[in-house]
Design an enzyme around this catalytic site. Sequence first.
Site, mmCIF file in Angstrom:
data_model
loop_
_atom_site.group_PDB
_atom_site.id
_atom_site.type_symbol
_atom_site.label_atom_id
_atom_site.label_comp_id
_atom_site.label_asym_id
_atom_site.label_seq_id
_atom_site.Cartn_x
_atom_site.Cartn_y
_atom_site.Cartn_z
ATOM 1 N N HIS A 264 -31.012 -39.970 70.859
ATOM 2 C CA HIS A 264 -32.134 -39.030 70.962
ATOM 3 C C HIS A 264 -33.450 -39.703 70.554
ATOM 4 C CE1 HIS A 264 -34.027 -34.946 70.653
ATOM 5 N NE2 HIS A 264 -34.799 -35.588 69.794
ATOM 6 N N GLU A 265 -33.474 -40.264 69.343
ATOM 7 C CA GLU A 265 -34.712 -40.899 68.866
ATOM 8 C C GLU A 265 -35.047 -42.112 69.737
ATOM 9 O OE1 GLU A 265 -36.451 -39.205 66.838
ATOM 10 O OE2 GLU A 265 -34.854 -37.819 66.269
ATOM 11 N N HIS A 268 -37.125 -40.967 72.578
ATOM 12 C CA HIS A 268 -38.537 -40.798 72.190
ATOM 13 C C HIS A 268 -39.245 -42.157 72.165
ATOM 14 C CE1 HIS A 268 -38.835 -36.580 71.176
ATOM 15 N NE2 HIS A 268 -37.849 -36.612 70.296
ATOM 16 N N GLU A 294 -39.954 -34.310 74.247
ATOM 17 C CA GLU A 294 -38.590 -33.858 73.984
ATOM 18 C C GLU A 294 -37.731 -33.966 75.249
ATOM 19 O OE1 GLU A 294 -38.094 -33.493 70.945
ATOM 20 O OE2 GLU A 294 -36.065 -32.673 70.907
HETATM 21 ZN ZN ZN Z 1 -36.811 -34.960 69.413
#
Ligand code: ZN
Length: 499
Positions: A264-265, A268, A294
């Site tokens: 997830h990170e 980003h 997101e």
């Molecule tokens: Zn996030």
Amino acid sequence: MTDTQNKFKEYLNKLAQYEQVIALLQWDLKTAAPENGTASKIEALSFFSTEYFRLMTAEEFGSLLKALSAPEEFDSLNDAMKITVTRYFRDYQKSKNIPEDFFTEYVNASAHSEQAWEAAKRASDYSIFLPHLQKMIDMTKQKIAFTDPGKEIYDVLLDTYEEGMDSATIDRLFEEVKKELVPLLQKIKSAPEPDSSIFNAHYDIDSQKHLQDFLLSYIGFSHKSGNTAESEHPFTLSLGLGDSRVTNHYSLNDPISAIFSAIHEGGHAIFEQNINPSFEKTAAASVNLLGLHESQSRFYENILGRNIHFWEPIYEKLGEFLPKFKEISLEDFCREINHVKCSFIRTEADELTYPFHIILRYEIEKAIFREGVTADKLPELWNQKMEEMLGIVPSNDAEGILQDMHWSDGSFGYFPTYLLGTIYDGMFLEQIEKELGSLDSILAEGRISQVTKWLNENIHQYGSLYTSKEVIQRVCSREISAEPIIRYFKEKYSKIYNL
Ligand code: ZN
């Protein structure tokens, strides 16, 4: 370049140096500073943040922005500079409208409210937080009356976190998601649950970190333009172009949570790492479109990372880093990472129930700012909606209304961006398959770099040059729709749960 443009560039350079220092202090505070060193770091952070705020609201900056907004100057600027002038001038005018004593009171109230929220959550006692929350609601309304007089409050709030977004669009999207996913969830709830006990083991933390490095490289994260550290909650922090760092939180008993936080990170960070370098020190390089941001982290985490084919080429590697996985089949692993279970805590929710946690918060925010519902009525409203959507009722407020910090510092309008990101993902997935062919095949053949390249070229390189609505229109050639993500959910979970 005109004289004014030169001066403006110098000013942007000054701002960028402050941004560096502020971000470095934040990074250090959350990942490295020893207990006895935190107070001085917080003091420095507040000093530089105040100075930065002064620079952003200084008369000198205002006159430069005003001069550059005049057509003869503005028309000669490049796109990134145009966005910078427009966005900073708007923010400048807004903050100029806030009386100084109100601003001080607001900052103060927000700090107290955060503390009260922490205490209330620890004690699971909403009454500690109640007066502070009501004050934040009232002050948010007052603040918007200063910055955006005459405008609809909740739409202004939404626009703060996702520029160009409005509640009419979100209503349409969220209603559709709710209507279609409630029956799907009902069917899944009556299907048999997978057995998670095979995962019970100790997983070496250093090995988890090595696995993370491997996974980050696999999905396209550049270790030359970022690094990793540990923190209480995983996050990504950009320290300018060419430096996007991620953190993770490891647990000895549960490697899966850290695996998906890493992906997830990583999503980003990959976004930040691939912004056009010529945008450096302009507003286009800082992506404050939270829904779009997101959408990228969730694309990697869910659309790619929770797809069985993502793991096919690398599942053996998983067993090399964490030997316990040699005993677990790929099918059992994928069953576990797609385990649907109605639960109370948003941050721990699975891919399918997560949207309901967001819709609940969105409906409550609308009730607050549209219907004037007061803070004392919120726990009841929370529990009622939880039962309506997920069929469960929290036994205390810590696992109900007190779980998130967002409202404590006045971040109303932030939550919807999480689900908007997921909805955008459905559209990006549809477009990728149109252009590159079946995602399952791409992943199964280990060609994930093609997906990252597509995202780099179509989304990442532009930073925040375009609003999310514009990005969707440019990339998918149509209006935002929830239909693709709903179809994705239905197809995926019908298969997993044999519905
Ligand atoms: Zn996030």
